[in-house]
Design a protein around this motif. Structure first.
Motif, PDB file in Angstrom:
ATOM      1  N   UNK A 149       0.810  -1.220   0.000  1.00 35.85           N
ATOM      2  CA  UNK A 149       0.000   0.000   0.000  1.00 35.85           C
ATOM      3  C   UNK A 149       0.845   1.272   0.000  1.00 35.85           C
ATOM      4  N   UNK A 150       2.148   1.141  -0.199  1.00 34.11           N
ATOM      5  CA  UNK A 150       3.005   2.316  -0.139  1.00 34.11           C
ATOM      6  C   UNK A 150       2.875   3.167  -1.401  1.00 34.11           C
ATOM      7  N   UNK A 151       3.337   4.417  -1.301  1.00 34.64           N
ATOM      8  CA  UNK A 151       3.275   5.362  -2.409  1.00 34.64           C
ATOM      9  C   UNK A 151       4.099   4.861  -3.592  1.00 34.64           C
ATOM     10  N   UNK A 204      16.374   1.435  -5.989  1.00 37.39           N
ATOM     11  CA  UNK A 204      15.656   0.974  -4.809  1.00 37.39           C
ATOM     12  C   UNK A 204      14.166   1.220  -4.978  1.00 37.39           C
ATOM     13  N   UNK A 205      13.390   0.547  -4.191  1.00 35.87           N
ATOM     14  CA  UNK A 205      11.968   0.826  -4.101  1.00 35.87           C
ATOM     15  C   UNK A 205      11.816   1.971  -3.100  1.00 35.87           C
ATOM     16  N   UNK A 206      11.497   3.181  -3.600  1.00 31.38           N
ATOM     17  CA  UNK A 206      11.475   4.350  -2.724  1.00 31.38           C
ATOM     18  C   UNK A 206      10.261   4.365  -1.805  1.00 31.38           C
ATOM     19  N   UNK A 207       9.281   3.509  -2.067  1.00 31.21           N
ATOM     20  CA  UNK A 207       8.100   3.466  -1.220  1.00 31.21           C
ATOM     21  C   UNK A 207       8.476   3.178   0.221  1.00 31.21           C
ATOM     22  N   UNK A 208       8.075   4.070   1.111  1.00 25.81           N
ATOM     23  CA  UNK A 208       8.346   3.867   2.522  1.00 25.81           C
ATOM     24  C   UNK A 208       9.679   4.422   2.993  1.00 25.81           C
ATOM     25  N   UNK A 209      10.538   4.882   2.052  1.00 27.20           N
ATOM     26  CA  UNK A 209      11.817   5.474   2.432  1.00 27.20           C
ATOM     27  C   UNK A 209      11.608   6.948   2.752  1.00 27.20           C
ATOM     28  N   UNK A 210      12.139   7.410   3.866  1.00 25.42           N
ATOM     29  CA  UNK A 210      11.952   8.792   4.292  1.00 25.42           C
ATOM     30  C   UNK A 210      12.623   9.758   3.313  1.00 25.42           C
ATOM     31  N   UNK A 211      12.020  10.946   3.142  1.00 24.91           N
ATOM     32  CA  UNK A 211      12.561  11.928   2.209  1.00 24.91           C
ATOM     33  C   UNK A 211      13.989  12.323   2.577  1.00 24.91           C
ATOM     34  N   UNK A 212      14.239  12.545   3.857  1.00 27.39           N
ATOM     35  CA  UNK A 212      15.562  13.023   4.252  1.00 27.39           C
ATOM     36  C   UNK A 212      16.633  11.975   3.964  1.00 27.39           C
ATOM     37  N   UNK A 213      16.274  10.700   4.043  1.00 32.32           N
ATOM     38  CA  UNK A 213      17.218   9.639   3.703  1.00 32.32           C
ATOM     39  C   UNK A 213      17.572   9.699   2.220  1.00 32.32           C
ATOM     40  N   UNK A 214      16.558   9.892   1.369  1.00 33.35           N
ATOM     41  CA  UNK A 214      16.796   9.993  -0.066  1.00 33.35           C
ATOM     42  C   UNK A 214      17.620  11.233  -0.398  1.00 33.35           C
ATOM     43  N   UNK A 215      17.324  12.356   0.247  1.00 34.74           N
ATOM     44  CA  UNK A 215      18.074  13.588   0.003  1.00 34.74           C
ATOM     45  C   UNK A 215      19.533  13.414   0.426  1.00 34.74           C
ATOM     46  N   UNK A 216      19.764  12.758   1.549  1.00 36.72           N
ATOM     47  CA  UNK A 216      21.136  12.496   1.995  1.00 36.72           C
ATOM     48  C   UNK A 216      21.896  11.648   0.981  1.00 36.72           C
ATOM     49  N   UNK A 217      21.191  10.685   0.383  1.00 34.35           N
ATOM     50  CA  UNK A 217      21.843   9.835  -0.612  1.00 34.35           C
ATOM     51  C   UNK A 217      22.221  10.646  -1.847  1.00 34.35           C
ATOM     52  N   UNK A 230      15.822  16.749  -7.199  1.00 30.71           N
ATOM     53  CA  UNK A 230      15.279  15.584  -6.514  1.00 30.71           C
ATOM     54  C   UNK A 230      14.104  15.958  -5.608  1.00 30.71           C
ATOM     55  N   UNK A 231      14.187  17.127  -4.952  1.00 27.79           N
ATOM     56  CA  UNK A 231      13.058  17.579  -4.140  1.00 27.79           C
ATOM     57  C   UNK A 231      11.834  17.820  -5.014  1.00 27.79           C
ATOM     58  N   UNK A 232      12.063  18.240  -6.261  1.00 29.31           N
ATOM     59  CA  UNK A 232      10.950  18.376  -7.198  1.00 29.31           C
ATOM     60  C   UNK A 232      10.303  17.035  -7.492  1.00 29.31           C
ATOM     61  N   UNK A 233      11.128  15.981  -7.616  1.00 27.67           N
ATOM     62  CA  UNK A 233      10.592  14.637  -7.822  1.00 27.67           C
ATOM     63  C   UNK A 233       9.721  14.207  -6.633  1.00 27.67           C
ATOM     64  N   UNK A 234      10.141  14.600  -5.435  1.00 31.12           N
ATOM     65  CA  UNK A 234       9.479  14.145  -4.211  1.00 31.12           C
ATOM     66  C   UNK A 234       8.401  15.109  -3.732  1.00 31.12           C
ATOM     67  N   UNK A 235       8.050  16.044  -4.533  1.00 28.33           N
ATOM     68  CA  UNK A 235       7.131  17.106  -4.100  1.00 28.33           C
ATOM     69  C   UNK A 235       5.850  16.573  -3.481  1.00 28.33           C
ATOM     70  N   UNK A 236       5.263  15.577  -4.088  1.00 39.07           N
ATOM     71  CA  UNK A 236       3.997  15.020  -3.595  1.00 39.07           C
ATOM     72  C   UNK A 236       4.169  13.621  -3.002  1.00 39.07           C
ATOM     73  N   UNK A 237       5.391  13.256  -2.724  1.00 40.29           N
ATOM     74  CA  UNK A 237       5.713  11.906  -2.260  1.00 40.29           C
ATOM     75  C   UNK A 237       5.248  11.688  -0.825  1.00 40.29           C
TER      76      UNK A 237
END
Length: 215
Positions: free
Chosen positions: A93-95, A169-182, A208-215
């Motif tokens: 059920x993840x995004x 990776x499957x980004x579903x369920x991964x926190x935004x700050x973790x992805x930004x750090x990567x 990348x923040x634009x990609x995650x805007x509605x994540x």
């Protein structure tokens, strides 16, 4: 009259590309910041949307499972030939997040949302685009003492790195700050810690923040 257009489009696609269209209506996704389409979709139900990705931008499609039940998946097709371009069909059920390649001309796509679960559930679909040229100017403003040169080779390295992070990776369920750090670490590895490196971090993170805007 406007209400007839999506129905006519869907009917035409029914005969030409039966794999992506049937008698169901295709809704034109009217682009506006922070807007989304939503509905309750029956088990094995399908909803279709048409969206224009502007030239020289990344298309970004975010599918959120509002009810927290069932399993929604997203498929993106080229509306001109019915070719499947992208899909996100992970279980759960993840995004679901789809980021397209950078198209050099306007690209019309069909977005198909499918409820593969066993019960009626509600989803939200966001459709946006990210313009790397705009993000470049934002990055320049963030590092005023630096005057980086923008070229196709450097841009390609940025885009390839961001794509590899998304695809790796499957980004579903991964926190935004973790992805930004990567992203930050990858840009540092690619371009170092100097003036250019600082700018590339800002540019890469901004995209990348634009990609995650509605994540």
């Amino acid at each position: 009259m406007n209400k007839l257009i999506p129905g006519i489009a869907a009917l035409g696609l029914c005969f030409v590309y039966p794999s992506i269209a049937n008698s169901q209506q295709i809704t034109r996704f009217e682009h506006q910041d922070d807007t989304y389409y939503h509905q309750n979709l029956n088990s094995k139900g399908v909803a279709r949307y048409q969206y224009k990705i502007p030239a020289n931008t990344f298309g970004v499609f975010t599918l959120k499972n509002s009810s927290g039940r069932s399993d929604f998946d997203i498929f993106v097709y080229d509306s001109s030939n019915g070719k499947l371009l992208y899909k996100k069909d992970k279980l759960g059920t993840q995004t679901e997040l789809v980021v397209t390649q950078l198209f050099t001309e306007n690209k019309d796509v069909i977005i198909k949302v499918v409820n593969y679960g066993s019960q009626t559930s509600r989803y939200k679909l966001y459709a946006n685009y990210v313009n790397p040229a705009t993000k470049f100017l934002i990055a320049v403003a963030g590092v005023p003492f630096c005057n980086p040169e923008r070229n196709d080779k450097t841009s390609s390295r940025i885009f390839t790195s961001l794509s590899s992070i998304l695809q790796g990776k499957d980004v579903g369920g991964v926190a935004k700050d973790v992805l930004i750090n990567e992203v930050t670490m990858e840009m540092r590895n690619q371009f170092g810690y100097g003036c250019t490196g600082e700018f590339m971090v800002n540019w890469g993170v901004s995209i990348f923040k634009g990609f995650l805007r509605n994540y």
